[in-house]
Design a protein around this motif. Structure first.
Motif, PDB file in Angstrom:
ATOM      1  N   TYR A 167      32.469  49.588  44.687  1.00 26.15           N
ATOM      2  CA  TYR A 167      32.094  48.900  44.113  1.00 26.15           C
ATOM      3  C   TYR A 167      31.145  47.089  44.842  1.00 26.15           C
ATOM      4  CZ  TYR A 167      34.236  51.587  40.726  1.00 26.15           C
ATOM      5  OH  TYR A 167      35.045  52.552  39.714  1.00 26.15           O
ATOM      6  N   THR A 168      31.897  46.884  45.321  1.00 31.15           N
ATOM      7  CA  THR A 168      31.943  45.972  46.777  1.00 31.15           C
ATOM      8  C   THR A 168      32.037  46.984  47.978  1.00 31.15           C
ATOM      9  OG1 THR A 168      33.976  44.933  46.823  1.00 31.15           O
ATOM     10  CG2 THR A 168      33.099  44.244  45.064  1.00 31.15           C
ATOM     11  N   ALA A 169      32.391  45.055  48.736  1.00 31.36           N
ATOM     12  CA  ALA A 169      32.820  45.858  50.667  1.00 31.36           C
ATOM     13  C   ALA A 169      33.801  45.891  50.371  1.00 31.36           C
ATOM     14  CB  ALA A 169      31.676  44.464  51.431  1.00 31.36           C
ATOM     15  N   VAL A 180      46.758  39.028  35.844  1.00 29.61           N
ATOM     16  CA  VAL A 180      46.235  37.543  34.733  1.00 29.61           C
ATOM     17  C   VAL A 180      44.496  37.419  36.606  1.00 29.61           C
ATOM     18  CG1 VAL A 180      46.716  35.405  35.893  1.00 29.61           C
ATOM     19  CG2 VAL A 180      48.353  37.405  35.054  1.00 29.61           C
ATOM     20  N   SER A 181      43.547  37.496  35.590  1.00 30.57           N
ATOM     21  CA  SER A 181      42.193  37.361  36.333  1.00 30.57           C
ATOM     22  C   SER A 181      42.179  36.758  35.980  1.00 30.57           C
ATOM     23  CB  SER A 181      41.905  38.801  35.912  1.00 30.57           C
ATOM     24  OG  SER A 181      42.374  40.201  35.827  1.00 30.57           O
ATOM     25  N   ALA A 182      41.408  36.545  37.262  1.00 26.58           N
ATOM     26  CA  ALA A 182      39.918  35.214  37.062  1.00 26.58           C
ATOM     27  C   ALA A 182      38.847  34.994  38.334  1.00 26.58           C
ATOM     28  CB  ALA A 182      41.328  33.293  37.479  1.00 26.58           C
ATOM     29  N   PRO A 183      37.518  34.253  37.722  1.00 19.17           N
ATOM     30  CA  PRO A 183      36.466  34.324  37.755  1.00 19.17           C
ATOM     31  C   PRO A 183      36.808  33.591  39.686  1.00 19.17           C
ATOM     32  CG  PRO A 183      36.402  33.572  36.545  1.00 19.17           C
ATOM     33  CD  PRO A 183      37.459  34.144  36.549  1.00 19.17           C
ATOM     34  N   ASN A 184      36.308  33.477  40.545  1.00 20.18           N
ATOM     35  CA  ASN A 184      35.890  32.571  42.382  1.00 20.18           C
ATOM     36  C   ASN A 184      35.412  31.393  41.689  1.00 20.18           C
ATOM     37  OD1 ASN A 184      36.954  34.405  43.364  1.00 20.18           O
ATOM     38  ND2 ASN A 184      34.775  34.687  44.588  1.00 20.18           N
ATOM     39  N   VAL A 185      35.073  31.155  40.270  1.00 23.12           N
ATOM     40  CA  VAL A 185      34.479  29.734  39.952  1.00 23.12           C
ATOM     41  C   VAL A 185      35.379  28.584  38.716  1.00 23.12           C
ATOM     42  CG1 VAL A 185      31.760  30.121  39.499  1.00 23.12           C
ATOM     43  CG2 VAL A 185      32.976  30.943  37.528  1.00 23.12           C
ATOM     44  N   VAL A 186      36.837  29.586  38.718  1.00 22.31           N
ATOM     45  CA  VAL A 186      37.409  29.174  38.147  1.00 22.31           C
ATOM     46  C   VAL A 186      38.971  28.477  39.301  1.00 22.31           C
ATOM     47  CG1 VAL A 186      39.160  29.005  36.198  1.00 22.31           C
ATOM     48  CG2 VAL A 186      36.828  29.885  35.954  1.00 22.31           C
ATOM     49  N   VAL A 187      39.011  29.932  39.950  1.00 26.09           N
ATOM     50  CA  VAL A 187      39.777  29.518  40.754  1.00 26.09           C
ATOM     51  C   VAL A 187      39.886  30.510  42.059  1.00 26.09           C
ATOM     52  CG1 VAL A 187      42.198  29.067  38.958  1.00 26.09           C
ATOM     53  CG2 VAL A 187      42.009  31.440  40.063  1.00 26.09           C
ATOM     54  N   THR A 188      39.811  29.928  42.712  1.00 25.34           N
ATOM     55  CA  THR A 188      39.873  31.127  44.319  1.00 25.34           C
ATOM     56  C   THR A 188      40.972  31.741  44.766  1.00 25.34           C
ATOM     57  OG1 THR A 188      41.311  29.057  45.893  1.00 25.34           O
ATOM     58  CG2 THR A 188      39.017  28.751  46.041  1.00 25.34           C
ATOM     59  N   ALA A 189      40.901  32.782  45.781  1.00 22.40           N
ATOM     60  CA  ALA A 189      42.543  34.059  44.937  1.00 22.40           C
ATOM     61  C   ALA A 189      43.054  33.543  45.531  1.00 22.40           C
ATOM     62  CB  ALA A 189      41.746  34.953  46.151  1.00 22.40           C
ATOM     63  N   ASP A 190      42.807  32.713  46.716  1.00 22.82           N
ATOM     64  CA  ASP A 190      44.507  32.075  46.980  1.00 22.82           C
ATOM     65  C   ASP A 190      44.890  31.313  46.076  1.00 22.82           C
ATOM     66  OD1 ASP A 190      44.311  32.518  50.348  1.00 22.82           O
ATOM     67  OD2 ASP A 190      43.326  30.755  50.859  1.00 22.82           O
ATOM     68  N   THR A 230      47.815  43.586  44.079  1.00 21.97           N
ATOM     69  CA  THR A 230      45.794  42.861  43.468  1.00 21.97           C
ATOM     70  C   THR A 230      44.651  43.222  43.932  1.00 21.97           C
ATOM     71  OG1 THR A 230      45.632  42.268  46.355  1.00 21.97           O
ATOM     72  CG2 THR A 230      47.225  41.387  44.814  1.00 21.97           C
ATOM     73  N   ASP A 231      43.435  42.689  43.288  1.00 20.89           N
ATOM     74  CA  ASP A 231      41.881  43.851  43.223  1.00 20.89           C
ATOM     75  C   ASP A 231      41.288  41.843  44.070  1.00 20.89           C
ATOM     76  OD1 ASP A 231      39.712  44.007  43.275  1.00 20.89           O
ATOM     77  OD2 ASP A 231      40.220  44.505  41.286  1.00 20.89           O
ATOM     78  N   LEU A 232      41.124  41.694  44.593  1.00 18.58           N
ATOM     79  CA  LEU A 232      40.473  40.952  45.349  1.00 18.58           C
ATOM     80  C   LEU A 232      38.919  40.534  45.550  1.00 18.58           C
ATOM     81  CD1 LEU A 232      43.464  38.983  47.690  1.00 18.58           C
ATOM     82  CD2 LEU A 232      42.618  38.593  45.027  1.00 18.58           C
ATOM     83  N   GLY A 233      38.417  41.385  44.708  1.00 16.60           N
ATOM     84  CA  GLY A 233      36.918  41.330  45.218  1.00 16.60           C
ATOM     85  C   GLY A 233      36.409  42.839  45.225  1.00 16.60           C
ATOM     86  N   GLY A 234      37.895  43.396  45.018  1.00 19.82           N
ATOM     87  CA  GLY A 234      37.330  45.060  44.779  1.00 19.82           C
ATOM     88  C   GLY A 234      36.451  45.755  44.033  1.00 19.82           C
ATOM     89  N   HIS A 235      36.352  45.088  43.218  1.00 20.77           N
ATOM     90  CA  HIS A 235      35.603  45.442  41.524  1.00 20.77           C
ATOM     91  C   HIS A 235      34.250  44.918  41.900  1.00 20.77           C
ATOM     92  CE1 HIS A 235      35.342  46.871  36.933  1.00 20.77           C
ATOM     93  NE2 HIS A 235      34.175  47.578  37.958  1.00 20.77           N
ATOM     94  N   GLU A 236      34.268  43.708  41.299  1.00 22.08           N
ATOM     95  CA  GLU A 236      33.683  43.206  41.056  1.00 22.08           C
ATOM     96  C   GLU A 236      34.052  41.758  42.357  1.00 22.08           C
ATOM     97  OE1 GLU A 236      33.001  41.393  37.531  1.00 22.08           O
ATOM     98  OE2 GLU A 236      33.464  42.866  36.306  1.00 22.08           O
ATOM     99  N   GLU A 237      32.571  41.575  43.532  1.00 22.41           N
ATOM    100  CA  GLU A 237      32.877  39.953  44.122  1.00 22.41           C
ATOM    101  C   GLU A 237      33.813  38.637  43.586  1.00 22.41           C
ATOM    102  OE1 GLU A 237      32.403  40.330  47.302  1.00 22.41           O
ATOM    103  OE2 GLU A 237      30.931  41.297  47.299  1.00 22.41           O
TER     104      GLU A 237
END
Length: 253
Positions: A159-161, A213-223, A184-191
């Protein structure tokens, strides 16, 4: 009366350890043998204990059947939902609940994010099994032979790199998840989407569901999302306690 009930119930965990004779039961309860015998006879009449030919007592078939029936009628979604809502109110992000059924991991509940950016996941829809954090937790708990058989027959779409590329890599990831107790899934399905997940366990310690709990990068970073892991794990533990009967629902006695 309450003391009698308390003593009778105290016999059950003793017999769960293995068969015991009258003297052992009396000693554990701290009562005379005649009192222990009276309690055992009452439990025997109701099928809760069984007297063997060697005069030792063990748990009865009726008790085991009741426990099995109770487990079959437990609805993990109903139990978990208030906890998922509470977690969503605390963090604001999308919360999922998933189970493993017939070689698929399915979402069975979802609480939407309060933010404008929403996820496309749907209740009843299978997850991307080789990358989703909830899937990793559910598959990591399978017996090793089942785990290997399943991973060998899965496809591994990139799905992603950051997607899981093959079965050996997936098995290595599952070993890691099994050891650490979270995923965790850190960008494995959607970047742009990150996810942290924790297991929900039954009375036997096996994983019966997983929540995330899931969230997009535009809301919070992975860290930033990873800082919520203690809260996610605490919520999963609360659900596990209620599901297995170790604790009561919050706000009740």
């Amino acid at each position: 009366m309450s003391q009698t009930v308390d003593r009778a119930l105290s016999i059950l965990p003793l017999l769960a350890e293995g068969p015991a004779d009258l003297g052992q039961v009396a000693d554990r309860l701290g009562v005379h043998k005649s009192t222990a015998l009276r309690l055992l006879r009452t439990l025997h009449e109701h099928g809760m204990v069984y007297r063997q030919s060697d005069q030792r007592y063990r748990l009865g078939a009726r008790l085991i059947a009741l426990a099995q029936e109770a487990m079959e009628n437990l609805d993990i979604r109903e139990i978990a939902h208030p906890h998922l809502v509470r977690l969503n109110e605390q963090c604001g992000h999308t919360v999922h609940l998933a189970v493993y059924e017939e070689d698929e991991v399915l979402y069975i509940d979802k609480v939407e994010s309060r933010y404008p950016v929403r996820m496309y996941s749907r209740i009843g829809k299978p997850v991307a099994i080789t990358v989703a954090a909830v899937a990793k937790l559910l598959l990591a708990d399978l017996p090793e032979h089942e785990r290997r058989a399943l991973t060998d027959k899965l496809d591994y779409p990139m799905y992603t790199a950051r997607s899981t590329p093959n079965a050996p890599a997936f098995l290595k990831e599952l070993d890691k998840v099994r050891e650490q107790g979270w995923a965790t899934d850190l960008g494995g399905h959607e970047e742009s989407i990150n996810c942290v997940a924790a297991p929900i366990r039954g009375a036997d310690g096996r994983v019966v569901a997983a929540m995330s709990v899931s969230a997009p990068n535009v809301v919070v970073t992975a860290d930033e999302l990873l800082t919520l892991l203690p809260l996610v794990r605490r919520t999963a533990d609360d659900i596990s306690g209620e599901y297995s009967g170790r604790t009561s629902a919050k706000g009740t006695e």
